[in-house]
Structure formats: C-alpha cells, structure tokens
Design an enzyme around this catalytic site. Structure first.
Site, PDB file in Angstrom:
ATOM      1  N   ASP A 186       0.850  -1.189   0.000  1.00 41.73           N
ATOM      2  CA  ASP A 186       0.000   0.000   0.000  1.00 41.73           C
ATOM      3  C   ASP A 186       0.888   1.243   0.000  1.00 41.73           C
ATOM      4  OD1 ASP A 186      -3.034   0.802   0.603  1.00 41.73           O
ATOM      5  OD2 ASP A 186      -1.686   2.185   1.678  1.00 41.73           O
ATOM      6  N   GLU A 202      -4.819   2.598  -4.072  1.00 42.75           N
ATOM      7  CA  GLU A 202      -3.349   2.609  -4.035  1.00 42.75           C
ATOM      8  C   GLU A 202      -2.785   1.313  -3.496  1.00 42.75           C
ATOM      9  OE1 GLU A 202      -4.769   4.406  -0.112  1.00 42.75           O
ATOM     10  OE2 GLU A 202      -5.433   4.292  -2.200  1.00 42.75           O
TER      11      GLU A 202
END
Length: 599
Positions: free
Chosen positions: A458, A501
């Site tokens: 992430d 993301e």
C-alpha cells in the site's frame, strides 16, 4: 374426366399385352387383307322422315348425291351441320369382319341398307347432339355385308365434318393388332417421359435450378399425358372418350406454357419479355377454356380450333425469338433452341393433319417429344452438376472464411478477456484476474513441498499526494510504482492492482525468507526513486508491505490473503515504509483486518 385409378391399374398390364400382340404375325389372324372403302358419295343436310319415322334418304337415288374422293369435309359446306355419306362395302374372305374408323366428326349413325347398325352420340328431334369425344370405332358387320350399301349420317358444328383417318373393313383381330401396334411406341415414350417428369419434379423440389426443372417437369407431364390420351390403346384402358379428350386438351394446352417457361428461363431481354407474354396468354386460355367446358358453357371440341390458331402464331414467334438470340447463347442454351427447332415443326404438322390441311398421315410426334424432353433434361442435369460443383467450391471457400472469422473471433474474445482482467491505468492485472490466479495457486500448492507467498502493498500517505499535487499526479505515481513492481518481481509472479493505491503480488514457489528479501529490496528501490509529474518533482514515495507464506503461516492457502492484509495493517501502524511478516502474535495483539481503517 378419365378415372385416374382405372388408368393406373391397367397401364402396366396394357404394355405387356401390346408387346405380346405386336410380336405375333398378322397372318395368324387375317383371312383377307384390310379393304379401304372407296367410291364415296355425299349430300348436305338431313333426311326427312316418312310417316313411320323412316329416313327417306336411305332409299334415295336422287341426283343430290355427288361423288367425292374422301369422306372428310366435302366441298360446299357453307354453314351446314348435317352431312350424309354412302359407299358400297367391298367383298372379301372375312372370318370376323368389322368396319374400323379412326374418328368421326362429331356424332353419327351408320346404316347397312336401311338398318341402323351403329350410332355414336345422341341425336335429338332436330338431328343434333353434343360432342361425345373422338374415339376410334370398330363396327360389327354381318357375314353377308359385302356389296351392300353403307350409309353414314353426321352432325357436326366443328371445323370439320365426316370421317377422319382410316375407314376400312378389317378382321377384328387385325384391328386389335393394329391398335396395339400403333400404340406401342406412344405408350413406351409416354411412360419414359412421365418417368422423366417425376425425376424433374424431384430435382425441382431439392435442387438449385427449381424454375428450369419445374418447366421440364411441366412439359414432360403435359407431353406424356397427351401422348397417352391420343394413343389408340387408351380405349382398352377406359372407353370414356370424352374423358380422354379432356385429358388430351388440358395437356395439349399446357405445352406452350411449359415451352415458354423453358425458353424464358434461359433467354434475356426482349426475347424473354415477349415469350413470357405468350406463355401467360396461353395459360389464361387454358384456365378460361377448360373452366367454361367444365361448367358446360361451351363444347370441348370448339376450344381446339381457337387454341390451334393461337399455337400456329405463338410457336413460330417463340422459335424466331429464340433463333434471334442464338449467337449470344452459351452451349446448353443453344442445344435447347436446337431441340425446340426440331420439336416445334412436328407439333405444327400434327395440328395441320388433325384439321385436314394435310392428307392424313402418321406424324412422329412421340419422337419429337422424347427428343425434346431428353435434351432438356440432359441440359439441366449438366447445368445442375456444374452448379453443384460451384456450390461445393463456394462451400469450401465459405468454410475457410468461417474458420478464419472464427479464429479472428477467438482472438478478439481473448483480447476482450485480457482487457477485462487488466487495470486500465497501470496495465497490471486487476482484482478479477487475481481471484482466478489465487484460486489456481491455492489448488496447486496443496501438493507436498509446494510454497506460496503473498505480498500486500500500500502506498503511504497517498491521499496527501492527491491533495497536494492533484489526482493526475496520483495516477502518475501509481503507473510508476507498477513499472517498478514489474522490474523487481519475476515473470512467474502475479502482480495485481488490488484497488485504489493497494497492490498484491503472488509469489509461487517462494519461501517466507525470500519473499521478505524481495519485498525489502522493492521498498528501498521505491523510497529512493525520484517521482515527478509534468516536470514538477514530487515528495518521497514509500510503500508498506505485509507478507504471509504457505505453509509456514497456515495450512489453508486461502487464508494467505487475510494474513498478508493483517501484516500490512501492522506495517502501517508501526511506522510505514517497512514490510512485516505475519506471525501468530499479531492476532494476540489484536491486529485484525479492518476495512474502516484509514491508512
């Protein structure tokens, strides 16, 4: 009309009988050869009757009787519908004498001396009657008939009146032998043509040349039935003379329709246009005339002269139109015109004989019918074979095209499937592909000694990148990170954008230690990379990573994703820009996966 069942029942039997009789020598039957009747006399009008209803002309030697060479159409008719003829019967050594007459127009009585020995048709009080058909007549004669006066009384509103064809004294056996002999050829040709008609019908139903074979079938049915209805042996099948003539008229009137259809199927332009008009005109006449006959409005006999005039005009016109196009026709079309050129004069000659324009003689119409039918059948069969070859070639080409289109479609489906499994921004695989790949890897690693590691990654503080530099800059960062993921992981590793993301990587045959080493190297590389958007440098970008490995961390590979996600959760809460390998203590510390956590 002739009962159809009766004709079918006796047709084959008749063919066998006629073959046997034709082979027998006539000398076994005849004591004397056939003797034609000669020295004819005639007078117009009808005889008055005495008080006892006896016809006075039977005993008259008045000067009104005039000599004539032929018993058909004496001169000076001038609208007369009654005719009397007389002659003297010849002598001969007869065993079973009969008077054989090919045909009479239209109805008549035959007297030997003053005794009525034969009558055909019904006479009313005015000596008139309706048309009853055109059969041949076999009239019994007594043994002492030789030298006696034979008198005929006729009534006719037809174009001709009197006796047509043969009129002679013969042995009964000779008549039957002659009838069979004269019928053999026509019956044989009729049977063959009708067989061709059935075959043409089958081809018309199943083949590509439906109009052409349909026209051949129509012509073959019409000509075959016409020959059958005209053959003398028809009376041995059924003695319904009017029914046979109805059949003959219907088939005869259909011939120009079939001929026009055949020619118009091949010809083009003006010739096709005019021939179409001609056969349509004949079709209308066929329907109109036969309809009026069936309704009893007109006599069948009166329809023949009108049709023959039409045929005498339309047949030569069709022939001329076909010959005018001859040089532009191909081989099979020229053969059709040549066969029509052979058949048309025979049909016209037969019509001329029937109306007395030409002295009575046998016209080989059956030969012309057979030749024309066979020629047309051969032409269309050849054309059918050529068409089938073209269809086979077209089918082969079509199969190749279909195979090519199918391959193109398969490629397109694969491309669409590939697009449906890719993230349009980064070019990495998407969540859909990951689910499928993860399921496959979970099945594979259940084998002994297999390993599988999962990396959950992430981007740290990604929201701030969007807030500070805009979403375009955020998208550019995701694209660059995707490229770095491809560079640091192997080709056999499955890298996906998991959402937003967040990224996930499947590392088949990879231990926990190796997976951790690769993840750390990846994180260092990303933290040291210089990110920029549209020439504007961005701040440092880092990743957090969670790692879980089968079978080190679980015996159920399907739980790896959850364990890696929990490890990622720990990495985020322990400072970011690091990787954490899942361990049992994470659950004890309460680091559970939460979709509500803002990372």
């Amino acid at each position: 009309m002739l009962p159809r069942w009766l004709a079918i029942r006796h047709y084959t039997q008749l063919l066998l009988i006629l073959t046997t009789l034709v082979m027998l020598p006539s000398g076994l039957f005849a004591a004397s050869p056939p003797q034609p009747l000669q020295s004819w006399e005639y007078r117009w009008g009808d005889s008055p009757q005495d008080s006892n209803n006896r016809l006075l002309w039977l005993h008259s030697n008045a000067s009104e009787w005039q000599a004539i060479d032929s018993p058909l159409n004496p001169p000076g008719r001038e609208g007369h519908e009654h005719l009397w003829l007389r002659t003297t019967l010849p002598s001969g050594d007869w065993n079973d004498p009969v008077l054989f007459i090919t045909s009479m127009n239209l109805i008549g009585q035959v007297y030997l001396g003053d005794k009525l020995i034969y009558q055909y048709g019904e006479f009313d009080a005015q000596g008139k009657g309706s048309f009853a058909g055109w059969p041949w007549h076999m009239i019994d004669l007594p043994d002492d008939a030789a030298g006696q006066l034979l008198t005929f009384r006729f009534y006719s509103y037809y174009t001709s009146i009197g006796l047509w064809g043969q009129v002679q004294v013969m042995e009964r056996s000779d008549v039957l032998n002659q009838v069979i002999h004269d019928s053999a050829q026509d019956l044989g040709v009729s049977a063959l043509v009708l067989v061709l008609a059935i075959l043409a019908t089958i081809f018309a139903l199943i083949g590509p040349q439906r109009q052409g074979f349909g026209a051949i079938a129509l012509f073959a049915y019409a000509s075959g039935l016409m020959l059958l209805a005209e053959t003398p042996a028809r009376q041995l099948i059924s003695d319904g003379a009017l029914g046979w003539d109805m059949l003959r008229a219907g088939s005869y009137y259909t011939l120009p329709v079939a001929l026009g259809l055949l020619l118009s199927n091949w010809l083009e332009g003006t010739a096709k246009h005019w021939i179409t008009r001609l056969w349509v005109t004949h079709l209308l006449y066929l329907v109109f005339a036969m309809g009026l006959v069936l309704l009893g409005v007109i006599s069948l006999s009166l329809t023949f002269p009108i049709f023959d005039v039409m045929l005498a005009i339309s047949l030569p016109v069709m022939l001329v139109l076909a010959l005018m196009r001859f040089q532009w026709l191909n081989v099979e079309q020229r053969l059709l015109v040549v066969s029509f050129t052979f058949f048309a004069p025979l049909l016209l000659a037969d019509m001329a004989v029937a109306h007395g324009f030409v002295a009575w003689r046998s016209v080989p119409l059956s030969y012309g019918t057979l030749a024309f039918t066979v020629a047309n059948a051969a032409i269309f069969l050849w054309h059918y074979r050529h068409t089938q070859q073209q269809l086979a070639l077209a089918n082969e080409t079509l199969e190749q095209q279909v195979a090519s289109r199918t391959a193109d479609l398969d490629r397109l489906v694969q491309e669409l499937d590939s697009l449906s499994r890719k993230d349009p921004l980064t070019g990495l695989h998407n969540r859909r592909h990951f689910d499928s790949a993860f399921e496959h890897q979970c099945q594979r690693v259940r084998q002994p000694t297999s390993q599988l590691s999962v990396l959950m990654l992430d981007v740290d503080y990604f929201k701030q990148i969007n807030d500070d530099f805009g979403h375009d800059a955020g998208d550019a960062v995701l694209v660059d990170i995707a490229q770095l993921l491809r560079q640091h992981l192997r080709d056999l590793d499955v890298i996906c954008r998991f959402g937003g993301e967040e990224f996930v990587a499947l590392l088949p045959a990879t231990s926990r230690t190796v997976a951790e080493s690769r993840a750390k190297a990846l994180l260092i590389s990303i933290s040291q990379a210089a990110f920029a958007h549209q020439g504007i440098p961005l701040r440092q970008i880092t990743l957090s990573c969670g790692i879980a490995t089968y079978p080190d961390h679980t015996q159920d590979p399907k739980t790896l994703l959850r364990l890696a996600d929990e490890a990622l959760y720990q990495a985020k809460h322990s400072g970011r820009n690091r990787c954490v390998v899942w361990e049992d203590s994470l659950e004890d510390k309460g680091f559970l996966f939460s979709k509500q956590q803002t990372l």
